[in-house]
Each structure stands twice: as C-alpha cells, then as structure tokens.
Design an enzyme around this catalytic site. Sequence first.
Site, PDB file in Angstrom:
ATOM      1  N   VAL A  82       0.853  -1.190   0.000  1.00 44.73           N
ATOM      2  CA  VAL A  82       0.000   0.000   0.000  1.00 44.73           C
ATOM      3  C   VAL A  82       0.888   1.239   0.000  1.00 44.73           C
ATOM      4  CG1 VAL A  82      -1.732   1.302   1.274  1.00 44.73           C
ATOM      5  CG2 VAL A  82      -1.869  -1.197   1.180  1.00 44.73           C
ATOM      6  N   LYS A  83       0.612   2.124  -0.934  1.00 43.64           N
ATOM      7  CA  LYS A  83       1.430   3.321  -1.107  1.00 43.64           C
ATOM      8  C   LYS A  83       0.724   4.508  -0.459  1.00 43.64           C
ATOM      9  CE  LYS A  83       4.147   5.102  -5.021  1.00 43.64           C
ATOM     10  NZ  LYS A  83       4.193   5.073  -6.505  1.00 43.64           N
ATOM     11  N   VAL A  84       1.440   5.206   0.431  1.00 47.12           N
ATOM     12  CA  VAL A  84       0.872   6.374   1.106  1.00 47.12           C
ATOM     13  C   VAL A  84       1.842   7.543   0.975  1.00 47.12           C
ATOM     14  CG1 VAL A  84      -0.388   4.937   2.771  1.00 47.12           C
ATOM     15  CG2 VAL A  84       1.883   5.816   3.369  1.00 47.12           C
TER      16      VAL A  84
END
Length: 231
Positions: A82-84
Amino acid sequence: MKFFVDTADLAEIRDLAATGLLDGVTTNPSLVARTGRPFVDLVAEICDVVSGPVSAEVAATDAETMLKEGRHLARIAPNVAVKVPLTPAGLKVCRTLANEGTMVNVTLCFSAAQAILAAKAGAAFVSPFVGRLDDIGQTGLNLIAEIVEIYDRYPAFTTEVLVASIRNPTHVTESARLGAHVATMPPAVIRQLFAHPLTDKGLSQFVADWQKTGQNILEQAIPDRSGQDRA
C-alpha cells in the site's frame, strides 16, 4: 539491486516480466488514470503477473479514509504494497498498516529527515524522487547517498530505499553504486539499460561471420560421448 517497473500498462508489465528481470511494480494515481481501467481490477491482474511487491496508492489524504482504502487494497493480494504519501496522516496510516502486517511504500520523499520518519513508521519501502529534485536544481542522487548512509547506521531500520522518478540509466547505476535496494523506472529506461553501440556492433559481426560458415546449430547431432565417459 531489485528492479521494479513504474507503470500501470499491463502489456508492458507482462513483456518485462517475461525477461525474468522484474522484481516488482509501482503504480500511482496518474499512471492508473491513463489506463482508463478500474483500479482494483487492474492491481489484481498485475499481482497475477508479478509475484513481487506491487505498489498501489491510496487516493485519500485524510488518515481515516486512507486507512480504509489501504486495508481494502491490501485484500487484493498478499504482494500488494500500500502506497501512502509522506505526510503526518500518511505516516500514521503506515504505522497502523505495518503493525497489521501489510507492506507499505511511503512515497513523495524529498529529504533525509522524511526518510527517517518513514523508517520509524515501519515502512517496507521509502520512495525518494531523484528526477524531480534534479528538476529544481538539486542533485537527487545526493539524497540517495544520505538516506543509505543513515539507514546503514541503524540496523533496526528495515525500510528499503526504493529510488523513484528515475529518468535515465545513470540514475539506476549510480543508485546501485550508492547501495539503494530498489530502483523503479519506466519501461523505456529499463530497455535503455540493454543498449550499447558496441554490443550492437559486436553482435552484427558475430552474425555475419557465422552466416559465412553455412552451419545450423540445430541440424547438428550431439556426439555420443558415453564411451569416453566410461573410460
């Protein structure tokens, strides 16, 4: 060094995965928007092609919604990272997801201080953008050197340096020389890594010389060496 491709083009991903050189994929909202595909379906298909980490970015900017989106994306496949964004809200979400066992890629890193925060938040990857720093007159590779040096001093930091915004092969080779763990690059840059005029020239000469022999490797029988082996 691991090679990731920075694209949401499924055909490009399949083509590069077939080389056996691809270790993962990174995507972002801009790349996904160009495909016109439903995001979750696209990420699921990419995960079917590539067994390594596939970065899928949340669209929200507030912590509560980012966390919901991150958990939703993480359910697509075990190899989703998951990219944040590297914001206070993003790092809060990073810590929560990391504690839940989800890989997180903290993106839009432009300073060593930010990279330290990402590591302390439990990020699996931090993505410093070298090309964008070059664009504003800084030397992006200097940031890679700083982050690698800092991380090396603290063995408790397990975050991998994922060099992003790569524009050319020099960005790749210098990042490798500096000790970065991962380079993510557009398909065009990956293909540039293969290219050298002397390779082309040498291959042309080998082909020309071989054609003069009139031979065909596949038409030649393998000699029976069984008797020689017994001797």
